[in-house]
Scaffold this motif. Structure first.
Motif, PDB file in Angstrom:
ATOM      1  N   ALA A 266       0.820  -1.217   0.000  1.00  0.00           N
ATOM      2  CA  ALA A 266       0.000   0.000   0.000  1.00  0.00           C
ATOM      3  C   ALA A 266       0.848   1.258   0.000  1.00  0.00           C
ATOM      4  N   ALA A 267       2.138   1.159   0.342  1.00  0.00           N
ATOM      5  CA  ALA A 267       3.005   2.336   0.361  1.00  0.00           C
ATOM      6  C   ALA A 267       3.499   2.727  -1.020  1.00  0.00           C
ATOM      7  N   ALA A 268       3.226   1.940  -2.047  1.00  0.00           N
ATOM      8  CA  ALA A 268       3.696   2.255  -3.396  1.00  0.00           C
ATOM      9  C   ALA A 268       2.998   3.503  -3.918  1.00  0.00           C
ATOM     10  N   THR A 272       2.941   5.877 -12.009  1.00  0.00           N
ATOM     11  CA  THR A 272       4.123   5.096 -12.403  1.00  0.00           C
ATOM     12  C   THR A 272       5.359   5.873 -11.979  1.00  0.00           C
ATOM     13  N   PRO A 273       5.948   5.522 -10.838  1.00  0.00           N
ATOM     14  CA  PRO A 273       7.000   6.369 -10.285  1.00  0.00           C
ATOM     15  C   PRO A 273       8.372   6.015 -10.844  1.00  0.00           C
ATOM     16  N   SER A 274       9.298   6.881 -10.578  1.00  0.00           N
ATOM     17  CA  SER A 274      10.688   6.614 -10.910  1.00  0.00           C
ATOM     18  C   SER A 274      11.299   5.749  -9.815  1.00  0.00           C
ATOM     19  N   PRO A 275      12.433   5.093 -10.091  1.00  0.00           N
ATOM     20  CA  PRO A 275      13.115   4.315  -9.048  1.00  0.00           C
ATOM     21  C   PRO A 275      13.425   5.149  -7.806  1.00  0.00           C
ATOM     22  N   ARG A 276      13.747   6.431  -7.985  1.00  0.00           N
ATOM     23  CA  ARG A 276      14.079   7.256  -6.822  1.00  0.00           C
ATOM     24  C   ARG A 276      12.850   7.475  -5.946  1.00  0.00           C
ATOM     25  N   ARG A 277      11.701   7.727  -6.552  1.00  0.00           N
ATOM     26  CA  ARG A 277      10.484   7.960  -5.755  1.00  0.00           C
ATOM     27  C   ARG A 277      10.081   6.682  -5.012  1.00  0.00           C
ATOM     28  N   ARG A 278      10.228   5.538  -5.640  1.00  0.00           N
ATOM     29  CA  ARG A 278       9.893   4.291  -4.948  1.00  0.00           C
ATOM     30  C   ARG A 278      10.841   4.053  -3.767  1.00  0.00           C
ATOM     31  N   THR A 279      12.109   4.387  -3.952  1.00  0.00           N
ATOM     32  CA  THR A 279      13.070   4.208  -2.854  1.00  0.00           C
ATOM     33  C   THR A 279      12.737   5.132  -1.691  1.00  0.00           C
ATOM     34  N   GLU A 280      12.418   6.395  -1.993  1.00  0.00           N
ATOM     35  CA  GLU A 280      12.077   7.329  -0.924  1.00  0.00           C
ATOM     36  C   GLU A 280      10.816   6.870  -0.194  1.00  0.00           C
ATOM     37  N   ALA A 281       9.847   6.317  -0.925  1.00  0.00           N
ATOM     38  CA  ALA A 281       8.632   5.833  -0.277  1.00  0.00           C
ATOM     39  C   ALA A 281       8.933   4.657   0.650  1.00  0.00           C
ATOM     40  N   TYR A 282       9.822   3.758   0.225  1.00  0.00           N
ATOM     41  CA  TYR A 282      10.166   2.620   1.080  1.00  0.00           C
ATOM     42  C   TYR A 282      10.899   3.089   2.333  1.00  0.00           C
ATOM     43  N   TRP A 283      11.876   3.980   2.161  1.00  0.00           N
ATOM     44  CA  TRP A 283      12.618   4.470   3.322  1.00  0.00           C
ATOM     45  C   TRP A 283      11.701   5.194   4.299  1.00  0.00           C
ATOM     46  N   THR A 285       8.552   4.556   4.815  1.00  0.00           N
ATOM     47  CA  THR A 285       7.660   3.610   5.494  1.00  0.00           C
ATOM     48  C   THR A 285       8.410   2.702   6.453  1.00  0.00           C
ATOM     49  N   ALA A 286       9.488   2.095   5.975  1.00  0.00           N
ATOM     50  CA  ALA A 286      10.215   1.101   6.775  1.00  0.00           C
ATOM     51  C   ALA A 286      11.355   1.699   7.568  1.00  0.00           C
ATOM     52  N   GLY A 287      11.854   2.861   7.149  1.00  0.00           N
ATOM     53  CA  GLY A 287      13.011   3.433   7.812  1.00  0.00           C
ATOM     54  C   GLY A 287      14.297   2.865   7.230  1.00  0.00           C
ATOM     55  N   GLU A 288      15.331   3.678   7.234  1.00  0.00           N
ATOM     56  CA  GLU A 288      16.607   3.239   6.662  1.00  0.00           C
ATOM     57  C   GLU A 288      17.357   2.311   7.601  1.00  0.00           C
ATOM     58  N   GLU A 289      17.032   2.330   8.888  1.00  0.00           N
ATOM     59  CA  GLU A 289      17.707   1.455   9.850  1.00  0.00           C
ATOM     60  C   GLU A 289      17.035   0.078   9.837  1.00  0.00           C
ATOM     61  N   THR A 290      16.963  -0.522   8.663  1.00  0.00           N
ATOM     62  CA  THR A 290      16.279  -1.806   8.519  1.00  0.00           C
ATOM     63  C   THR A 290      17.245  -2.927   8.857  1.00  0.00           C
ATOM     64  N   GLY A 291      16.815  -3.838   9.737  1.00  0.00           N
ATOM     65  CA  GLY A 291      17.663  -4.945  10.154  1.00  0.00           C
ATOM     66  C   GLY A 291      17.651  -6.081   9.158  1.00  0.00           C
ATOM     67  N   PRO A 292      18.518  -7.078   9.373  1.00  0.00           N
ATOM     68  CA  PRO A 292      18.632  -8.185   8.412  1.00  0.00           C
ATOM     69  C   PRO A 292      17.362  -9.023   8.306  1.00  0.00           C
ATOM     70  N   LEU A 293      16.673  -9.239   9.399  1.00  0.00           N
ATOM     71  CA  LEU A 293      15.495 -10.105   9.346  1.00  0.00           C
ATOM     72  C   LEU A 293      14.349  -9.448   8.598  1.00  0.00           C
ATOM     73  N   ALA A 294      14.282  -8.114   8.639  1.00  0.00           N
ATOM     74  CA  ALA A 294      13.159  -7.415   8.027  1.00  0.00           C
ATOM     75  C   ALA A 294      13.312  -7.219   6.533  1.00  0.00           C
ATOM     76  N   VAL A 295      14.549  -7.199   6.021  1.00  0.00           N
ATOM     77  CA  VAL A 295      14.729  -6.854   4.610  1.00  0.00           C
ATOM     78  C   VAL A 295      15.518  -7.898   3.822  1.00  0.00           C
ATOM     79  N   HIS A 296      16.436  -8.613   4.468  1.00  0.00           N
ATOM     80  CA  HIS A 296      17.275  -9.552   3.725  1.00  0.00           C
ATOM     81  C   HIS A 296      16.454 -10.675   3.105  1.00  0.00           C
ATOM     82  N   ASP A 297      15.700 -11.383   3.917  1.00  0.00           N
ATOM     83  CA  ASP A 297      14.923 -12.507   3.398  1.00  0.00           C
ATOM     84  C   ASP A 297      13.874 -12.076   2.361  1.00  0.00           C
TER      85      ASP A 297
END
Length: 481
Positions: A266-268, A272-283, A285-297
């Motif tokens: 739902a955060a998308a 039709t966004p650019s790669p930069r806008r999608r990255t900013e939206a993810y950061w 929502t999830a925050g840049e301090e994302t741990g290994p369990l939340a993003v790696h898998d």
């Protein structure tokens, strides 16, 4: 003289109440004739006591050794060692007595140092670090006093160094890729991965191996993301978790084109966004301090789903359109684009955590360089529309050759490309070459990633200076967040 039947049972000097043993007959010194009242021969039960008439020995016993030559002195047989069973005297028999002084050197006195012979025999084990702590201490103390043993110890230690070179204990980051390549070479996959998807498959596997080798604290290490924004270099600092979140958000463009779920959910952004806008939206929502369990898998599961879906989709899916905001790529080129960005950002992570990282295999690197070379005419046209490049020198009809720049990329993955300068629809042709540039494949990729500026690029050049400058800046403009 009494006969055998005249024994009166009294004590005899040769026995204790027993019948006396009849001695063997011996020849007389002189012949005095027959003895009076000679007793008869003993009965059969005593024949073995009488012996053979010729040898004078009891029946059943071996004859003695012949008499030695009077001129040869016979050495006495060596006496066996004390308390040692002669049955085990043979060197071939492993069973020996522990007290045999010939097989075991004497132990040192309590509190004393072992003898020189024992310490010298331990030098080989000491050089291999195979001695016990007590033996090591004794040998090293002995080496300070014995010059001969010290010299021998140095020679042995040098030899051990040649046998066992010092190697890093870190696993080679390419090990997993080589193992997979060897396995697939022996037994091809039932659903083979398309050639244009193999660089993405290899680079995501390499990055996955790097991430699995990192500790949780390293996921918070600062990482610098660099790219070239039109006219100048740009930097953005994030964490290892933020980089993986960025890769997952942009890979989501390919996922939605293949009908897979969008990782942003739902955060998308709605358009039709650019790669930069999608990255900013993810950061956001999830925050840049994302741990290994939340993003790696999630990132790894998405990359595997992309490869699996593209493999099952068949050859017709290669031309499927993947929108990137202001531009779009075919699915085959989109997989190469994602492989290139995965390699670049994996290098950023490896640099941040001080980890060795290798470039793609030569065949994969050639596909990535080829994609950048094919995108240069479009990037050059975009810069002209923005007023950042010189206008074309004439109109060129689609499908006809125009002014051409000869791009020569040397090293692994290199080759020769002819870049159309006046129109993306024109053809590059060696006959219309007006400029020539040559640079290393690694430097070309670093320029296309925005890690070095066009002015810093070491390039061999010949021909129109303006065309060379425009192509170098267009190459740097291929980079983005």
């Amino acid at each position: 003289m009494t006969g055998p039947d005249d024994w009166d049972g009294r004590e005899h000097p040769g026995g204790h109440g027993e019948r006396p043993r009849i001695p063997s007959p011996r020849p007389a010194a002189e012949d005095h004739g027959p003895l009076p009242d000679a007793p008869p021969l003993p009965p059969a039960p005593f024949a073995e006591l009488v012996g053979d008439a010729t040898t004078g020995l009891p029946h059943g016993l071996p004859e003695p050794d012949p008499a030695p030559d009077p001129g040869t002195a016979r050495e006495p047989d060596p006496a066996p060692p004390h308390d040692v069973d002669p049955e085990y005297e043979s060197d071939d028999d492993p069973v020996t007595d522990d007290r045999d002084p010939r097989r075991h050197p004497p132990l040192p006195a309590p509190g004393g140092a072992p003898p020189h012979k024992v310490l010298k025999s331990l030098l080989g084990a000491w050089a291999l670090a195979a001695c016990s702590p007590e033996e090591t201490a004794a040998v090293e103390e002995h080496l300070t006093d014995c010059a001969a043993c010290a010299e021998e110890a140095l020679r042995l230690r040098d030899a051990v160094g040649l046998l066992h070179p010092a190697d890093s204990l870190d696993l080679d980051p390419l090990l997993r890729s080589r193992v997979l390549e060897g396995c697939l070479g022996r037994r091809p996959a039932r659903i083979p991965v398309p050639e244009w998807a193999t660089p993405y498959d290899a680079e995501t596997a390499k990055l996955d191996a790097l991430l699995r080798d990192m500790g949780e604290a390293e996921w918070r290490a600062p990482v610098r993301l660099r790219w070239f924004d039109g006219e100048r270099p740009v930097e953005r600092e994030t964490t290892v978790g933020g980089v993986i979140g960025h890769l997952m958000a942009v890979d989501g463009l390919v996922a939605t084109a293949l009908g897979l779920p969008d990782p942003l959910g739902a955060a998308a952004p709605p358009d039709t966004p650019s790669p930069r806008r999608r990255t900013e939206a993810y950061w956001h929502t999830a925050g840049e301090e994302t741990g290994p369990l939340a993003v790696h898998d999630p990132w790894r599961e998405q990359s595997q789903a992309l490869i699996r879906t593209a493999s099952f989709a068949g050859s017709g899916a290669a031309e499927l359109n993947v929108p990137y905001g202001k531009f779009s790529l075919a699915l085959r080129d989109s997989f190469l684009d994602r492989a290139f960005e995965c390699w670049v950002h994996a290098g950023d992570i490896a640099e941040a955590v001080d980890y060795p990282y290798e470039p793609p295999a030569s065949g994969h690197l050639h596909l990535l360089v080829d994609l950048a070379a094919r995108l240069l005419p479009v990037a050059l046209a975009d810069r002209r529309r923005a007023g950042l490049a010189a206008p074309p020198q004439g109109l060129v009809a689609a499908g006809t050759p125009g002014r051409t720049l000869h791009l020569e990329v040397e090293g692994n993955g290199g080759g020769h490309w002819y870049i159309a300068l006046d129109s993306p629809a024109a053809l590059g042709s060696p006959e219309f070459t007006v400029a020539h540039i040559a640079l290393d494949s690694d430097e070309f990729c670093q320029l296309a990633a925005g890690h070095i500026s066009p002015e810093e690029t070491a390039v061999g050049q010949d021909g129109e200076r303006e065309a060379i400058r425009d192509v170098l800046f267009a190459t740097a403009a291929l980079s983005r967040l």
